[in-house]
Design a protein around this motif. Sequence first.
Motif, PDB file in Angstrom:
ATOM      1  N   TYR A 259       0.854  -1.184   0.000  1.00  0.00           N
ATOM      2  CA  TYR A 259       0.000   0.000   0.000  1.00  0.00           C
ATOM      3  C   TYR A 259       0.895   1.241   0.000  1.00  0.00           C
ATOM      4  O   TYR A 259       1.660   1.461   0.929  1.00  0.00           O
ATOM      5  N   LEU A 260       0.771   2.018  -1.054  1.00  0.00           N
ATOM      6  CA  LEU A 260       1.660   3.155  -1.265  1.00  0.00           C
ATOM      7  C   LEU A 260       1.090   4.397  -0.610  1.00  0.00           C
ATOM      8  O   LEU A 260      -0.128   4.619  -0.612  1.00  0.00           O
ATOM      9  N   SER A 261       1.970   5.203  -0.089  1.00  0.00           N
ATOM     10  CA  SER A 261       1.563   6.450   0.553  1.00  0.00           C
ATOM     11  C   SER A 261       1.831   7.663  -0.322  1.00  0.00           C
ATOM     12  O   SER A 261       1.086   8.639  -0.281  1.00  0.00           O
ATOM     13  N   ASN A 262       2.875   7.621  -1.129  1.00  0.00           N
ATOM     14  CA  ASN A 262       3.272   8.797  -1.914  1.00  0.00           C
ATOM     15  C   ASN A 262       3.363   8.516  -3.409  1.00  0.00           C
ATOM     16  O   ASN A 262       2.961   9.346  -4.211  1.00  0.00           O
ATOM     17  N   ALA A 263       3.916   7.369  -3.767  1.00  0.00           N
ATOM     18  CA  ALA A 263       4.136   7.066  -5.175  1.00  0.00           C
ATOM     19  C   ALA A 263       2.828   6.674  -5.853  1.00  0.00           C
ATOM     20  O   ALA A 263       1.835   6.320  -5.204  1.00  0.00           O
ATOM     21  N   ASP A 264       2.839   6.721  -7.189  1.00  0.00           N
ATOM     22  CA  ASP A 264       1.683   6.340  -7.983  1.00  0.00           C
ATOM     23  C   ASP A 264       1.738   4.843  -8.261  1.00  0.00           C
ATOM     24  O   ASP A 264       2.782   4.301  -8.661  1.00  0.00           O
ATOM     25  N   ALA A 265       0.627   4.144  -8.058  1.00  0.00           N
ATOM     26  CA  ALA A 265       0.604   2.689  -8.179  1.00  0.00           C
ATOM     27  C   ALA A 265       0.976   2.235  -9.585  1.00  0.00           C
ATOM     28  O   ALA A 265       1.729   1.260  -9.758  1.00  0.00           O
ATOM     29  N   GLU A 266       0.481   2.907 -10.599  1.00  0.00           N
ATOM     30  CA  GLU A 266       0.780   2.490 -11.966  1.00  0.00           C
ATOM     31  C   GLU A 266       2.247   2.706 -12.307  1.00  0.00           C
ATOM     32  O   GLU A 266       2.870   1.878 -12.983  1.00  0.00           O
ATOM     33  N   GLN A 267       2.827   3.797 -11.837  1.00  0.00           N
ATOM     34  CA  GLN A 267       4.242   4.039 -12.101  1.00  0.00           C
ATOM     35  C   GLN A 267       5.118   3.020 -11.383  1.00  0.00           C
ATOM     36  O   GLN A 267       6.097   2.522 -11.952  1.00  0.00           O
ATOM     37  N   VAL A 268       4.791   2.692 -10.140  1.00  0.00           N
ATOM     38  CA  VAL A 268       5.566   1.687  -9.407  1.00  0.00           C
ATOM     39  C   VAL A 268       5.430   0.323 -10.064  1.00  0.00           C
ATOM     40  O   VAL A 268       6.401  -0.431 -10.192  1.00  0.00           O
ATOM     41  N   ASP A 284      -3.522  -1.175  -8.203  1.00  0.00           N
ATOM     42  CA  ASP A 284      -4.889  -0.841  -7.798  1.00  0.00           C
ATOM     43  C   ASP A 284      -4.938   0.663  -7.555  1.00  0.00           C
ATOM     44  O   ASP A 284      -4.472   1.159  -6.531  1.00  0.00           O
ATOM     45  N   THR A 285      -5.478   1.391  -8.534  1.00  0.00           N
ATOM     46  CA  THR A 285      -5.485   2.845  -8.425  1.00  0.00           C
ATOM     47  C   THR A 285      -6.453   3.330  -7.353  1.00  0.00           C
ATOM     48  O   THR A 285      -6.282   4.417  -6.809  1.00  0.00           O
ATOM     49  N   GLY A 286      -7.493   2.529  -7.063  1.00  0.00           N
ATOM     50  CA  GLY A 286      -8.439   2.944  -6.032  1.00  0.00           C
ATOM     51  C   GLY A 286      -7.799   3.010  -4.666  1.00  0.00           C
ATOM     52  O   GLY A 286      -7.951   3.991  -3.927  1.00  0.00           O
ATOM     53  N   LEU A 287      -7.059   1.959  -4.286  1.00  0.00           N
ATOM     54  CA  LEU A 287      -6.363   1.923  -2.999  1.00  0.00           C
ATOM     55  C   LEU A 287      -4.924   2.418  -3.104  1.00  0.00           C
ATOM     56  O   LEU A 287      -4.224   2.477  -2.094  1.00  0.00           O
ATOM     57  N   ASN A 288      -4.499   2.762  -4.319  1.00  0.00           N
ATOM     58  CA  ASN A 288      -3.109   3.152  -4.572  1.00  0.00           C
ATOM     59  C   ASN A 288      -2.169   2.079  -4.010  1.00  0.00           C
ATOM     60  O   ASN A 288      -1.283   2.347  -3.190  1.00  0.00           O
ATOM     61  N   ALA A 289      -2.382   0.855  -4.474  1.00  0.00           N
ATOM     62  CA  ALA A 289      -1.624  -0.294  -3.989  1.00  0.00           C
ATOM     63  C   ALA A 289      -1.107  -1.091  -5.176  1.00  0.00           C
ATOM     64  O   ALA A 289      -1.601  -0.981  -6.306  1.00  0.00           O
ATOM     65  N   VAL A 290      -0.082  -1.901  -4.903  1.00  0.00           N
ATOM     66  CA  VAL A 290       0.516  -2.774  -5.915  1.00  0.00           C
ATOM     67  C   VAL A 290       0.583  -4.177  -5.334  1.00  0.00           C
ATOM     68  O   VAL A 290       1.106  -4.373  -4.237  1.00  0.00           O
ATOM     69  N   THR A 291       0.061  -5.145  -6.060  1.00  0.00           N
ATOM     70  CA  THR A 291       0.116  -6.546  -5.652  1.00  0.00           C
ATOM     71  C   THR A 291       1.065  -7.281  -6.594  1.00  0.00           C
ATOM     72  O   THR A 291       0.951  -7.152  -7.822  1.00  0.00           O
TER      73      THR A 291
END
Length: 733
Positions: A259-268, A284-291
């Motif tokens: 779960y990202l706090s600052n970075a963009d999920a798609e970029q990461v 996941d752009t809604g939660l700004n998370a990367v799985t």
Amino acid sequence: MNTIIRRPRATRTGRSAVIALAGLVLLAGCASPGGRTDSMKRADRYARAGEWDNAITFYQKVLQEQPDDRNARSQLIRAAANASQMHRVEGERAERNGDLELAQLELELAVRLDVTNQLAIDRLTDVNVALEEQRASRESERTTIERAVLRSRAAAPPVPVLEHTAMGKMTFDYRAARIKQIYRAVAKLGGINVLFDPDMRSANATFYLEDVQYEEALDLLTSMQGHFYRVMSANTILIAEDSQQKRRQYSPQVMRTFYLSNADAEQVSAALQTILAARQVMPDTGLNAVTIRDTAEVVEVAERMIARLDKARGEVLLQVELFELDRTVMDDYGMSLSDYGTTLSVRQSGGTVNPPGISLADLGRLTTADAFITIPSVRYQFMKQDTSFRLIAQPQLRASDGQASALLVGEQRPIVTTTFNPSNTSGGDVIPIATTEYKDVGIVIQATPRVHHDGTITLQLGIEVTAVQEGTGAQGQPVFTARTLTTTLRLMEGETNLLAGLLRDDERTTYTGLPILSDIPVIKDLFGRTERDVLQTDIVMSITPYIVRMADIDDEDLEAVFVGTENAISGGGRSRRGGRNNDDTADDASGRELTDPVRVALQPAESFAAVGDRLSLDITASGEGSVNNAGLRVNWNAQVLRLVEVREGGMLRGDGANTSFTSNQAGQGTAAIGVGRVGSVGGVDPVGVIATLEFEVMGVGETQVQIVSAALRDEAGRPMAVDFEQATVTVDR
């Protein structure tokens, strides 16, 4: 043939041990080539220059060579006192600057150099309290999610972690042996089991390494032979041929959501796919998370990579001042007529001027008295008008590093657009469709800041000034005029830059006069009128950037990360001896938890005696851990005290174990002490008396009995962190 040599290595101990080591270097020093005269000269030269730390080192060298040199000893005490004051001042300066950690380092060193420096002791106490409050405040300010993220990073990996029993650095020497036999021998040394893939072949091999850690040797051995190993359980590994097929067969899969706090999920997500070639990554752009789902090694490297990418951007506050200067100048001078024409009329018989008509009979009776003509009046105009207008705006823009921000100073004008659609008819007539859109009119500023590491700020600026002229276009449509400026600036924080030159200058001149006469150059202004209108508009803008915060980048983010090879990614971030980070295990091959240094002190810390008295000082230890042997070196002033006897304490033999105890007086005013447990009996808690020193008081004065070196080792022969204190003896008569 194989030969294994175990060699202990130093453990990392943290801040207190660093200070203890600094104290050892400064107070103990070491013997070096060169004569006493050279060392004394260098020590005096450093003392005159006020470089007290260097002076202490060379005075100690003199005392190592000539322990009875009273001048060097007194100069050493003086240098230590001055160095203590110097470090106290540096610590107080660091405290004023808000660097409490540096202040703690300096003040701890000041106290170690001179335990009587009460000012340093008081300031150190205050700094320690402030640091604890700061840490507690920082912890309380963390949100629930932040604390959960920190706990997840510290958690043990979900895959088995190898826990071998090998300690310290080792030497391996295997020659012309079957590779499986070598693997079995190495596994036996580490107390682990080894399995082999059924397809693995066993050829002859030679393997020699000197002074390496067990894990490093295992990595190098498998890599040299074209193999890899997979941890199956805490004490079992499987070795197979290094191929993509075998790695897919034996590599366990791990799924984790970040779960990202600052970075963009798609970029990461894109970065993970590009750098780590991770195939199963879902943003996941809604939660700004990367799985991510991949091998444990890839997920481990991804965790460290995401920790470096998920950083708060820097922020910049832009102080903008806008000045719109409008000036209108009008000149109106010369002759003008009330009407540039004349009217001829006749009188009707009834006396009415300009009748609707006149009879033909009256035409014959018209005289000059019946005819009227209008003559226009003449006027001379002398007028000049100058009007100024100024618009001031002082907006503030706050923008993130690399993110564009925009400001509009003006209004939005509605523009009506009419379209005709042949398919939209009524009674055969096409019905027009009117739509309204809004266009920005005024001043539009777009700024994209970039904060550099040196504190300067680059601004990409775009300025557009738009105006509207009503009804001057075709069919009375408004006409929009625009002035655009694009530039890139690099400014220091607080530096103001002035932008101007968006100038618009409209001038219109109209001349009205009498024919022929107005064409004569000299007299044309007597028979004509000149009207001149000038409209000048200028935009002046000043912009001043201020850094709100820098990017949240620390030393760990700048460190290189080991990621294995091109074909096999390996995290290298966790030890195979307990799942802790490399930062905690780089110097701790045993995998044991780091503890505070053991405190070795002389008791009582302060004594008063008279000439001829007998005085006993206990060398005591207190702390945590398991100690097996100890080596100490003690110094004192031989003119005041004479060592009579050294007796072993009861700490190391408190459980009834046999010990070996030695002591010798290496010179006047110095003694070496050694004590250790005999046999494989393990260690004891470092609490109690190590040895007792018995002195005879020989002269009047004050002396410090100093522990200049102390080496404690555990049952595996590994050195333990030590922090030691001295004692003061005062002889009045």
